[in-house]
Design a protein around this motif. Structure first.
Motif, PDB file in Angstrom:
ATOM      1  N   PRO A 297      63.094 -76.649  59.112  1.00  0.00           N
ATOM      2  CA  PRO A 297      63.315 -77.556  58.195  1.00  0.00           C
ATOM      3  C   PRO A 297      63.712 -77.415  56.879  1.00  0.00           C
ATOM      4  CG  PRO A 297      62.184 -78.372  60.866  1.00  0.00           C
ATOM      5  CD  PRO A 297      61.801 -76.677  59.828  1.00  0.00           C
ATOM      6  N   VAL A 298      62.652 -77.883  56.924  1.00  0.00           N
ATOM      7  CA  VAL A 298      62.709 -77.407  55.043  1.00  0.00           C
ATOM      8  C   VAL A 298      63.827 -76.165  54.190  1.00  0.00           C
ATOM      9  CG1 VAL A 298      61.256 -77.365  52.636  1.00  0.00           C
ATOM     10  CG2 VAL A 298      60.365 -78.346  55.044  1.00  0.00           C
ATOM     11  N   ALA A 299      63.378 -75.587  54.822  1.00  0.00           N
ATOM     12  CA  ALA A 299      64.151 -74.212  54.255  1.00  0.00           C
ATOM     13  C   ALA A 299      65.723 -74.900  54.587  1.00  0.00           C
ATOM     14  CB  ALA A 299      64.094 -72.568  55.018  1.00  0.00           C
ATOM     15  N   LEU A 300      66.158 -75.170  55.486  1.00  0.00           N
ATOM     16  CA  LEU A 300      67.254 -75.490  56.003  1.00  0.00           C
ATOM     17  C   LEU A 300      68.003 -76.424  55.048  1.00  0.00           C
ATOM     18  CD1 LEU A 300      69.806 -75.706  58.255  1.00  0.00           C
ATOM     19  CD2 LEU A 300      68.609 -77.803  59.301  1.00  0.00           C
ATOM     20  N   LEU A 301      67.354 -77.202  54.924  1.00  0.00           N
ATOM     21  CA  LEU A 301      67.446 -78.598  53.759  1.00  0.00           C
ATOM     22  C   LEU A 301      68.316 -77.472  52.772  1.00  0.00           C
ATOM     23  CD1 LEU A 301      67.744 -81.176  52.308  1.00  0.00           C
ATOM     24  CD2 LEU A 301      65.055 -81.407  52.461  1.00  0.00           C
ATOM     25  N   THR A 392      55.887 -77.567  52.035  1.00  0.00           N
ATOM     26  CA  THR A 392      56.823 -77.289  51.375  1.00  0.00           C
ATOM     27  C   THR A 392      57.346 -76.306  50.516  1.00  0.00           C
ATOM     28  OG1 THR A 392      55.948 -79.730  51.007  1.00  0.00           O
ATOM     29  CG2 THR A 392      58.080 -78.673  49.233  1.00  0.00           C
ATOM     30  N   VAL A 393      56.563 -75.662  49.655  1.00  0.00           N
ATOM     31  CA  VAL A 393      56.182 -74.115  48.803  1.00  0.00           C
ATOM     32  C   VAL A 393      57.281 -72.851  49.116  1.00  0.00           C
ATOM     33  CG1 VAL A 393      55.633 -72.813  47.427  1.00  0.00           C
ATOM     34  CG2 VAL A 393      54.978 -74.475  47.238  1.00  0.00           C
ATOM     35  N   VAL A 394      56.154 -72.927  50.866  1.00  0.00           N
ATOM     36  CA  VAL A 394      56.721 -72.084  51.859  1.00  0.00           C
ATOM     37  C   VAL A 394      58.388 -71.952  52.414  1.00  0.00           C
ATOM     38  CG1 VAL A 394      56.224 -70.451  53.872  1.00  0.00           C
ATOM     39  CG2 VAL A 394      54.617 -71.244  52.689  1.00  0.00           C
ATOM     40  N   GLY A 395      58.421 -72.915  52.654  1.00  0.00           N
ATOM     41  CA  GLY A 395      59.660 -74.101  53.519  1.00  0.00           C
ATOM     42  C   GLY A 395      61.311 -73.642  52.000  1.00  0.00           C
ATOM     43  N   VAL A 396      60.467 -74.226  50.426  1.00  0.00           N
ATOM     44  CA  VAL A 396      61.517 -73.841  49.480  1.00  0.00           C
ATOM     45  C   VAL A 396      61.931 -72.264  49.712  1.00  0.00           C
ATOM     46  CG1 VAL A 396      61.080 -74.176  46.973  1.00  0.00           C
ATOM     47  CG2 VAL A 396      60.896 -75.968  48.683  1.00  0.00           C
TER      48      VAL A 396
END
Length: 463
Positions: A297-301, A392-396
């Motif tokens: 979901p973080v990567a999607l955002l 957060t860092v991985v998703g970003v």
């Protein structure tokens, strides 16, 4: 459907309210999105001929509903599939236990289907109501800007709402069939073993499917990059679709990608925060599926918001250099893209918060065990803080990779270079927004999950 199946389904929903609340929120947004854009189409189709043919500034309601609704609905359905897969993974052990006490694969699938149908029906009514209100507000905004005929009205037909309900049920049942197959395919003892382990084998089909979807995303980006100078609008649309397909590939390849990034980031974290960092790194790498559920979901955002911001900035810079205006750079269409960006960010934000809250709440028994072997509540919260930052860092990083690839393809079509115009402030706000959703979501839920009696929490099954 028999009463035991309904009782089991209702029991699972009561035991995991956080996971099913997240699924219900995703379904609500999906039905609202389909109702919103379906109502706009119905307004144009059912309007009197004099109103429907009235001249407007812009592409028209049908084109707006089709082009912008396409991305929004796909993202909404992607969010539903991700939320549903996560909810079913939370029940893996319980469903496997049902099979060990003589439940057949067919009965297990019926339990899962009943859960999904009940959640869809509960979310459909408020979702359709929200979509109808949003359609009226959006149409009024279009009319104020001269992009829709003044006499256009949202009709009272229930067809868009029925289509939204049908789409939600179809997507939910299709995703359920795929997810339930993992529990019902192996022998009961094997399924139970998989449900108790943190690092389940990924298998072969998921990486192959991920590679195929990744190839499809690359082809869409190639299509965007090779559009001629006069078709920049089509290049932008292809780049946006390509970013969505790449994000689907990230979801499929998530455990592999997340574990690789967590391993690369783990060493400096262990050095900077020796105790909490070591435990956080071990948790993230040992539970790759859980990490994947958190970072997608973080990567999607980040991926969608970053792609739209960078594409718009690149198109505007190219327009200033050449003096040629396209629908990517016109003020009215920039407003449309901002509205679409707000809708997509809403989907991704809800998905992020729901997933992270449910994931952390599901670890209450794990935290209690750590407390029984000597860990303090303060140490657990410090570990969760490190996990939240790493997540957060991985998703970003994953979302930024998708945004850079998609906007680079568009930049090649616009400017002849793969280096796009980066809106630094906008991208910084996207990253800060992802962190603001992720870190408080994990740590805040951790405050609740680490509270209470450790002995009592260990005695309660996960859920």
């Amino acid at each position: 459907m028999s009463s035991p199946v309904l009782a089991l389904s209702a029991g699972q929903i009561r035991r995991r309210p956080a996971a099913f609340a997240g699924l219900a929120a995703a379904l609500l947004l999906a039905t609202a999105a389909v109702t919103l854009f379906g109502s706009l189409v119905a307004a144009q189709v059912t309007a009197p001929r004099s109103v429907a043919r009235a001249p407007v500034a812009g592409p028209g309601v049908l084109v707006i509903a089709g082009a912008f609704g396409e991305i929004a609905v796909l993202v909404a359905l992607f969010t539903v599939v991700n939320a549903l897969g996560f909810t079913l993974r939370q029940q893996h052990r319980d469903l496997a236990l049902l099979r060990t006490v003589a439940a057949t694969p067919r009965q297990v699938r019926r339990v899962v289907r009943a859960q999904v149908v009940a959640t869809v029906l509960l979310a459909a009514v408020p979702g359709c109501a929200v979509g109808l209100l949003a359609a009226r507000a959006f149409l009024a905004a279009l009319q104020r800007r001269g992009m829709a005929a003044p006499g256009l009205r949202i009709p009272g037909t229930p067809v868009p709402m029925l289509i939204a309900l049908g789409v939600a049920l179809l997507v939910g049942l299709a995703a359920t069939a795929a997810a339930a197959w993992r529990v019902t395919r192996p022998a009961p003892a094997v399924a139970l073993t998989e449900g108790t382990g943190g690092a389940r084998p990924t298998g072969v089909l998921r990486p192959l499917a991920g590679a195929a979807v990744l190839a499809g995303g690359v082809l869409l980006l190639r299509l965007a990059a090779t559009r001629p100078a006069g078709e920049l609008d089509k290049a932008a649309q292809a780049a946006l679709l390509g970013s969505l397909v790449l994000l689907a590939a990230v979801a499929l390849l998530g455990p592999l990608a997340a574990r690789a990034l967590a391993a690369a980031l783990g060493l400096p974290v262990r050095v900077l925060v020796p105790r909490a960092g070591w435990l956080a790194d071990a948790n993230l790498r040992g539970y790759a599926a859980r990490l994947s559920s958190a970072v997608v979901p973080v990567a999607l955002l980040v991926g969608l918001a970053g792609t739209m911001l960078i594409i718009t900035s690149t198109a505007e810079r190219a327009a200033r250099a050449s003096g040629a205006m396209t629908s990517v750079t016109k003020a009215s269409d920039v407003w449309l893209r901002q509205a679409e960006l707000g809708l997509l960010v809403c989907f991704a934000a809800v998905s992020t918060v729901n997933t992270l809250v449910a994931l952390t709440a599901d670890r209450r028994r794990e935290f209690a065990l750590l407390r029984l072997v000597g860990a303090t509540r303060r140490q657990l919260l410090r570990m969760l803080s490190v996990e939240a930052v790493l997540t957060t860092v991985v998703g970003v990083l994953l979302g930024a990779a998708v945004a850079v690839a998609a906007s680079g393809a568009f930049s090649w079509a616009v400017r002849g270079t793969v280096v796009p115009a980066m809106p630094g402030a906008g991208c910084a706000w996207v990253v800060l927004g992802a962190a603001a959703l992720t870190v408080p979501g994990i740590v805040g839920t951790g405050l609740w999950a680490t509270g209470g009696s450790a002995v009592e929490s260990v005695g309660v099954d996960r859920g």
